[in-house]
Write a protein that holds these residues in place. Structure first.
Motif, PDB file in Angstrom:
ATOM      1  N   VAL A   1      87.429  29.844  59.610  1.00 57.85           N
ATOM      2  CA  VAL A   1      87.562  29.501  61.019  1.00 57.85           C
ATOM      3  C   VAL A   1      88.518  28.320  61.057  1.00 57.85           C
ATOM      4  N   GLY A   2      89.607  28.444  61.769  1.00 57.87           N
ATOM      5  CA  GLY A   2      90.605  27.384  61.805  1.00 57.87           C
ATOM      6  C   GLY A   2      91.814  27.765  60.965  1.00 57.87           C
ATOM      7  N   PRO A   3      92.648  26.768  60.608  1.00 62.14           N
ATOM      8  CA  PRO A   3      93.886  27.056  59.881  1.00 62.14           C
ATOM      9  C   PRO A   3      93.621  27.736  58.541  1.00 62.14           C
ATOM     10  N   ALA A   4      94.436  28.733  58.233  1.00 64.86           N
ATOM     11  CA  ALA A   4      94.298  29.473  56.990  1.00 64.86           C
ATOM     12  C   ALA A   4      95.643  29.537  56.282  1.00 64.86           C
ATOM     13  N   LYS A   5      95.559  29.596  54.978  1.00 70.66           N
ATOM     14  CA  LYS A   5      96.747  29.752  54.144  1.00 70.66           C
ATOM     15  C   LYS A   5      96.791  31.202  53.691  1.00 70.66           C
ATOM     16  N   ILE A   6      97.946  31.823  53.820  1.00 75.94           N
ATOM     17  CA  ILE A   6      98.130  33.199  53.354  1.00 75.94           C
ATOM     18  C   ILE A   6      99.174  33.196  52.247  1.00 75.94           C
ATOM     19  N   ARG A   7      98.865  33.906  51.183  1.00 76.20           N
ATOM     20  CA  ARG A   7      99.831  34.117  50.109  1.00 76.20           C
ATOM     21  C   ARG A   7      99.958  35.608  49.875  1.00 76.20           C
ATOM     22  N   ILE A   8     101.182  36.101  49.901  1.00 73.43           N
ATOM     23  CA  ILE A   8     101.440  37.501  49.571  1.00 73.43           C
ATOM     24  C   ILE A   8     101.674  37.543  48.069  1.00 73.43           C
ATOM     25  N   LEU A   9     100.792  38.241  47.360  1.00 73.79           N
ATOM     26  CA  LEU A   9     100.856  38.266  45.899  1.00 73.79           C
ATOM     27  C   LEU A   9     101.739  39.393  45.380  1.00 73.79           C
ATOM     28  N   ASP A  10     101.705  40.543  46.029  1.00 71.18           N
ATOM     29  CA  ASP A  10     102.616  41.628  45.684  1.00 71.18           C
ATOM     30  C   ASP A  10     102.799  42.534  46.895  1.00 71.18           C
ATOM     31  N   PHE A  11     103.886  43.297  46.874  1.00 74.25           N
ATOM     32  CA  PHE A  11     104.285  44.109  48.018  1.00 74.25           C
ATOM     33  C   PHE A  11     105.088  45.278  47.467  1.00 74.25           C
ATOM     34  N   ASP A  12     104.447  46.459  47.335  1.00 73.00           N
ATOM     35  CA  ASP A  12     105.073  47.590  46.657  1.00 73.00           C
ATOM     36  C   ASP A  12     104.986  48.867  47.487  1.00 73.00           C
ATOM     37  N   PRO A  13     106.028  49.718  47.436  1.00 76.77           N
ATOM     38  CA  PRO A  13     105.951  51.024  48.110  1.00 76.77           C
ATOM     39  C   PRO A  13     104.813  51.848  47.507  1.00 76.77           C
ATOM     40  N   CYS A  14     104.181  52.679  48.305  1.00 71.16           N
ATOM     41  CA  CYS A  14     103.115  53.564  47.828  1.00 71.16           C
ATOM     42  C   CYS A  14     103.706  54.531  46.802  1.00 71.16           C
ATOM     43  N   LYS A  15     103.021  54.687  45.694  1.00 74.09           N
ATOM     44  CA  LYS A  15     103.539  55.515  44.593  1.00 74.09           C
ATOM     45  C   LYS A  15     103.644  56.994  44.955  1.00 74.09           C
ATOM     46  N   GLU A  16     102.742  57.493  45.800  1.00 75.02           N
ATOM     47  CA  GLU A  16     102.752  58.927  46.095  1.00 75.02           C
ATOM     48  C   GLU A  16     103.764  59.329  47.172  1.00 75.02           C
ATOM     49  N   TYR A  17     104.431  58.353  47.761  1.00 75.47           N
ATOM     50  CA  TYR A  17     105.467  58.653  48.758  1.00 75.47           C
ATOM     51  C   TYR A  17     106.782  58.053  48.273  1.00 75.47           C
ATOM     52  N   SER A  18     107.831  58.848  48.298  1.00 73.71           N
ATOM     53  CA  SER A  18     109.135  58.324  47.917  1.00 73.71           C
ATOM     54  C   SER A  18     110.154  58.678  48.992  1.00 73.71           C
ATOM     55  N   ASN A  19     111.162  57.852  49.088  1.00 73.49           N
ATOM     56  CA  ASN A  19     112.273  58.072  50.019  1.00 73.49           C
ATOM     57  C   ASN A  19     111.825  58.234  51.466  1.00 73.49           C
ATOM     58  N   LEU A  20     110.873  57.421  51.898  1.00 72.31           N
ATOM     59  CA  LEU A  20     110.482  57.451  53.311  1.00 72.31           C
ATOM     60  C   LEU A  20     111.580  56.794  54.131  1.00 72.31           C
ATOM     61  N   PRO A  21     111.777  57.240  55.377  1.00 72.48           N
ATOM     62  CA  PRO A  21     112.919  56.768  56.162  1.00 72.48           C
ATOM     63  C   PRO A  21     112.863  55.283  56.555  1.00 72.48           C
ATOM     64  N   MET A  22     111.686  54.713  56.717  1.00 75.83           N
ATOM     65  CA  MET A  22     111.592  53.307  57.087  1.00 75.83           C
ATOM     66  C   MET A  22     111.506  52.459  55.825  1.00 75.83           C
ATOM     67  N   GLN A  23     112.271  51.387  55.784  1.00 73.23           N
ATOM     68  CA  GLN A  23     112.253  50.474  54.644  1.00 73.23           C
ATOM     69  C   GLN A  23     111.869  49.077  55.117  1.00 73.23           C
ATOM     70  N   PHE A  24     111.043  48.431  54.326  1.00 71.82           N
ATOM     71  CA  PHE A  24     110.668  47.048  54.607  1.00 71.82           C
ATOM     72  C   PHE A  24     110.598  46.330  53.275  1.00 71.82           C
ATOM     73  N   ILE A  25     111.455  45.352  53.090  1.00 72.73           N
ATOM     74  CA  ILE A  25     111.521  44.599  51.840  1.00 72.73           C
ATOM     75  C   ILE A  25     111.136  43.162  52.152  1.00 72.73           C
ATOM     76  N   ILE A  26     110.242  42.637  51.353  1.00 72.87           N
ATOM     77  CA  ILE A  26     109.806  41.264  51.561  1.00 72.87           C
ATOM     78  C   ILE A  26     109.790  40.535  50.227  1.00 72.87           C
ATOM     79  N   LYS A  27     110.310  39.322  50.226  1.00 76.04           N
ATOM     80  CA  LYS A  27     110.285  38.453  49.044  1.00 76.04           C
ATOM     81  C   LYS A  27     109.669  37.138  49.477  1.00 76.04           C
ATOM     82  N   SER A  28     108.873  36.571  48.585  1.00 78.33           N
ATOM     83  CA  SER A  28     108.194  35.328  48.938  1.00 78.33           C
ATOM     84  C   SER A  28     108.373  34.288  47.854  1.00 78.33           C
ATOM     85  N   ARG A  29     108.264  33.044  48.261  1.00 70.41           N
ATOM     86  CA  ARG A  29     108.283  31.926  47.324  1.00 70.41           C
ATOM     87  C   ARG A  29     107.502  30.776  47.954  1.00 70.41           C
ATOM     88  N   MET A  30     106.905  29.972  47.119  1.00 71.91           N
ATOM     89  CA  MET A  30     106.114  28.843  47.612  1.00 71.91           C
ATOM     90  C   MET A  30     107.046  27.686  47.960  1.00 71.91           C
TER      91      MET A  30
END
Length: 181
Positions: free
Chosen positions: A22-51
């Protein structure tokens, strides 16, 4: 009897309060990967993170939206909490008809903030197809519509369909902890 009920409710609340922030929260994205069973889907979203510092993560993102995010795009989200001893599968599930209005409803001001940072018209649905990007964005969870969120590590799958055809799928792991001010 009323006193006993209040004591039980207080005890249960105390036991489960460690799972919520409850209140301020810290979020960390640890990994972000395309689903293995789907390839070449038309929408792409790439995210890179650093502290940036101990409690702030900066995100760079690039989003290719090949269709308008309108009433023809549905969104499904399945979130599993990862505990030290076990994984609580489907701790949170969201299946909604319209992806854009779902984001506005559940993410609220944070979604509007994200839209403005990546070059979309804030608060507008449908989101027009196009290429969107941002650098050094901070996810400020105080802008989130939900006032209380679960604490811990979560493995999440987000899946979007356009007219019943797969449009986008990704698996990612996030960690939510209280933010030290």
């Amino acid at each position: 009897m009323l006193c006993r009920v209040l004591c039980i409710i207080s005890f249960v609340g105390f036991v489960y309060c460690r799972y919520f922030i409850v209140g301020p929260a810290k979020i960390r994205i640890l990994d972000f990967d395309p689903c293995k069973e789907y390839s070449n889907l038309p929408m792409q979203f790439i995210i890179k993170s650093r502290m940036f510092n101990e409690s702030t993560q900066l995100l760079d993102a690039f989003w290719v939206l090949p269709v308008d995010l309108d009433e023809n795009v549905t969104m499904s989200l399945k979130c599993s909490r990862i505990d030290k001893r076990k994984t609580q599968v489907n701790s949170f599930i969201l299946n909604d008809v319209e992806a854009c209005s779902t984001l506005q409803k559940y993410v609220g001001d944070l979604w509007t903030y994200i839209q403005s940072k990546i070059g979309m018209e804030p608060g507008v649905c449908p989101v027009k197809m196009g290429n969107y990007s941002t650098e050094n964005m901070i996810l400020d969870l105080t802008k989130l519509n939900v006032q209380m969120i679960l604490e811990g590590r979560f493995r999440t799958r987000i899946f979007l369909k356009h007219l019943s055809k797969p449009l986008y799928c990704t698996d990612f792991t996030i960690e939510l902890t209280p933010k030290k001010e």
